[in-house]
Design an enzyme around this catalytic site. Structure first.
Site, mmCIF file in Angstrom:
data_model
loop_
_atom_site.group_PDB
_atom_site.id
_atom_site.type_symbol
_atom_site.label_atom_id
_atom_site.label_comp_id
_atom_site.label_asym_id
_atom_site.label_seq_id
_atom_site.Cartn_x
_atom_site.Cartn_y
_atom_site.Cartn_z
ATOM 1 N N GLY A 31 0.802 -1.220 0.000
ATOM 2 C CA GLY A 31 0.000 0.000 0.000
ATOM 3 C C GLY A 31 0.828 1.261 0.000
ATOM 4 O O GLY A 31 2.013 1.242 -0.318
ATOM 5 N N LEU A 33 0.449 3.624 -2.141
ATOM 6 C CA LEU A 33 0.859 3.516 -3.538
ATOM 7 C C LEU A 33 1.344 4.863 -4.081
ATOM 8 O O LEU A 33 0.789 5.915 -3.762
ATOM 9 C CB LEU A 33 -0.312 2.998 -4.374
ATOM 10 C CG LEU A 33 -0.895 1.649 -3.911
ATOM 11 C CD1 LEU A 33 -2.020 1.209 -4.845
ATOM 12 C CD2 LEU A 33 0.176 0.569 -3.824
ATOM 13 N N HIS A 37 4.592 2.317 -7.993
ATOM 14 C CA HIS A 37 3.576 1.258 -8.110
ATOM 15 C C HIS A 37 2.743 1.464 -9.382
ATOM 16 O O HIS A 37 2.387 0.511 -10.063
ATOM 17 C CB HIS A 37 2.635 1.284 -6.900
ATOM 18 C CG HIS A 37 3.313 1.016 -5.585
ATOM 19 N ND1 HIS A 37 3.495 1.979 -4.631
ATOM 20 C CD2 HIS A 37 3.845 -0.124 -5.081
ATOM 21 C CE1 HIS A 37 4.108 1.451 -3.581
ATOM 22 N NE2 HIS A 37 4.336 0.180 -3.821
ATOM 23 N N GLN A 149 12.901 -2.463 -9.449
ATOM 24 C CA GLN A 149 14.329 -2.726 -9.221
ATOM 25 C C GLN A 149 14.845 -2.151 -7.899
ATOM 26 O O GLN A 149 15.880 -2.560 -7.399
ATOM 27 C CB GLN A 149 15.166 -2.166 -10.374
ATOM 28 C CG GLN A 149 16.614 -2.657 -10.312
ATOM 29 C CD GLN A 149 17.564 -1.845 -11.145
ATOM 30 O OE1 GLN A 149 17.292 -1.629 -12.324
ATOM 31 N NE2 GLN A 149 18.658 -1.390 -10.554
ATOM 32 N N LYS A 150 14.111 -1.205 -7.321
ATOM 33 C CA LYS A 150 14.590 -0.646 -6.046
ATOM 34 C C LYS A 150 14.800 -1.770 -5.026
ATOM 35 O O LYS A 150 15.733 -1.737 -4.246
ATOM 36 C CB LYS A 150 13.605 0.388 -5.494
ATOM 37 C CG LYS A 150 14.139 1.040 -4.219
ATOM 38 C CD LYS A 150 13.266 2.156 -3.752
ATOM 39 C CE LYS A 150 12.033 1.675 -3.025
ATOM 40 N NZ LYS A 150 12.306 0.966 -1.765
ATOM 41 N N VAL A 177 11.595 4.141 -10.113
ATOM 42 C CA VAL A 177 11.063 5.470 -10.448
ATOM 43 C C VAL A 177 11.604 6.450 -9.403
ATOM 44 O O VAL A 177 11.617 6.159 -8.210
ATOM 45 C CB VAL A 177 9.519 5.462 -10.451
ATOM 46 C CG1 VAL A 177 8.966 6.846 -10.787
ATOM 47 C CG2 VAL A 177 9.003 4.432 -11.453
ATOM 48 N N SER A 186 9.555 5.821 -2.578
ATOM 49 C CA SER A 186 9.367 4.803 -1.551
ATOM 50 C C SER A 186 8.277 5.289 -0.611
ATOM 51 O O SER A 186 8.151 6.495 -0.348
ATOM 52 C CB SER A 186 10.673 4.627 -0.768
ATOM 53 O OG SER A 186 10.412 3.961 0.456
ATOM 54 N N SER A 187 7.523 4.326 -0.089
ATOM 55 C CA SER A 187 6.471 4.700 0.859
ATOM 56 C C SER A 187 7.070 5.347 2.097
ATOM 57 O O SER A 187 6.410 6.105 2.800
ATOM 58 C CB SER A 187 5.679 3.458 1.252
ATOM 59 O OG SER A 187 5.165 2.855 0.094
ATOM 60 N N ARG A 188 8.335 5.035 2.370
ATOM 61 C CA ARG A 188 8.966 5.582 3.583
ATOM 62 C C ARG A 188 9.374 7.044 3.424
ATOM 63 O O ARG A 188 9.637 7.719 4.426
ATOM 64 C CB ARG A 188 10.196 4.751 3.954
ATOM 65 C CG ARG A 188 9.844 3.359 4.430
ATOM 66 C CD ARG A 188 11.037 2.676 5.054
ATOM 67 N NE ARG A 188 10.632 1.541 5.866
ATOM 68 C CZ ARG A 188 10.437 0.318 5.423
ATOM 69 N NH1 ARG A 188 10.607 0.064 4.149
ATOM 70 N NH2 ARG A 188 10.065 -0.648 6.232
#
Ligand code: PAF
Length: 292
Positions: A31, A33, A37, A149-150, A177, A186-188
């Site tokens: 999630g 996103l 994503h 790829q991250k 991306v 990143s979600s972080r």
């Protein structure tokens, strides 16, 4: 778009898709996103007929309870993004639905899970990832899965799980991306303070420095690592790992003779960021952006 929360309902739907002979692409996520994503969803949309996205913050892959609690959860916005992107099914199970209290079986990756994030996050991390992805494959039954790829180590491990355990799934690995300043999405990232967000692009800048050195023919990993560390000198940065590894085995290279993966993880305050680049000249599978 249909939201499904019950594993059994997802499996029934997946079986019908399979019976209808439709191409079914799957984007597993936790999630929150973002455009990374979205790229995976768009590729799945372009490749197939049915697209399923799973949203499940998997507790078993977190080694740190606070990290799990703080992981951003934005279901309403995620559903909106999926609807806009033309997703067919969003699978949003709860932990209680995924994990039976008396569960006894785990999927345990071996050597590929030892270095990098396996070392810094502990053995349990990739066991948690492999176990949940294996379960998701059995529930969603896709013919193609999409990763970024991250998380290169994760993708290599899942690729190996697919081949070693004979899952009838192909994998597409898409490029990372990035924000305009190079920071990998990143979600972080949303957990960074303003100051940390300004410093964060140094991670990609250091990786680029390393890639340039490899492209220029530098073959000594320690020389590249030293230079990259000098690019990560802000006092707020704690380097977790910085390795130049073999693309297939993820073991440290003693001498760089061809393509390599330069992988790094840093901590900025409480936020852990990872990133990597593939450097060198040869045309590897990862470089082409697809592992089959
Ligand atoms: O990359 C992620 O978001 C997770 O590790 C995954 C693959 C969805 C498994 O929980």
């Amino acid at each position: 778009m249909r939201q499904i929360t019950e594993p059994a309902a997802m499996q029934t739907e997946a079986a019908a898709i399979l019976r209808a002979g439709k191409k079914h692409g799957f984007v597993p996520t936790m999630g929150n996103l973002h455009a990374g994503h979205r790229t995976l969803i768009d590729q799945a949309r372009a490749d197939g007929e049915i697209v399923t996205v799973s949203i499940f913050v998997n507790p078993t892959q977190f080694n740190d309870g606070a990290d799990f609690e703080n992981y951003p959860r934005t279901l309403a916005a995620d559903l909106q993004l999926c609807a806009t992107a033309g997703v067919d099914y969003v699978f949003t199970p709860t932990a209680a639905e995924i994990y039976a209290p008396d569960r006894d079986i785990l999927v345990i990756p071996d050597k590929l899970a030892n270095p990098l994030c396996g070392l810094s996050r502990g053995r349990g991390h990739f066991i948690g990832v492999c176990t949940v992805v294996a379960k998701l494959f059995n529930l969603v039954r896709p013919d193609r899965v999409y990763f970024g790829q991250k998380d290169a180590q994760q993708a290599l491990i899942i690729q190996r799980m697919i081949s070693d355990l004979n899952f009838p799934v192909k994998m597409s690995l898409l490029p990372t991306v990035r924000e305009a300043d190079g920071l990998a999405l990143s979600s972080r990232n949303r957990l960074l303070t303003k100051k940390e967000r300004q410093i964060a692009p140094q991670l990609y800048a250091a990786l680029q420095t390393g890639a340039q050195m490899l492209a220029a023919g530098e073959s000594r990993p320690h020389a590249v690592i030293e230079k990259m560390m000098s690019r990560l000198s802000a006092p707020e940065i704690e380097i977790d790992y910085l390795n130049i590894v073999d693309l297939a085995t993820l073991t440290d290279l003693e001498e760089i003779t061809g393509d390599a993966l330069i992988a790094a993880a840093i901590k900025l305050g409480d936020v852990r960021l990872i990133d990597n680049v593939i450097a060198g000249r040869a045309n590897s599978a990862l470089k082409r952006g697809a592992i089959e």
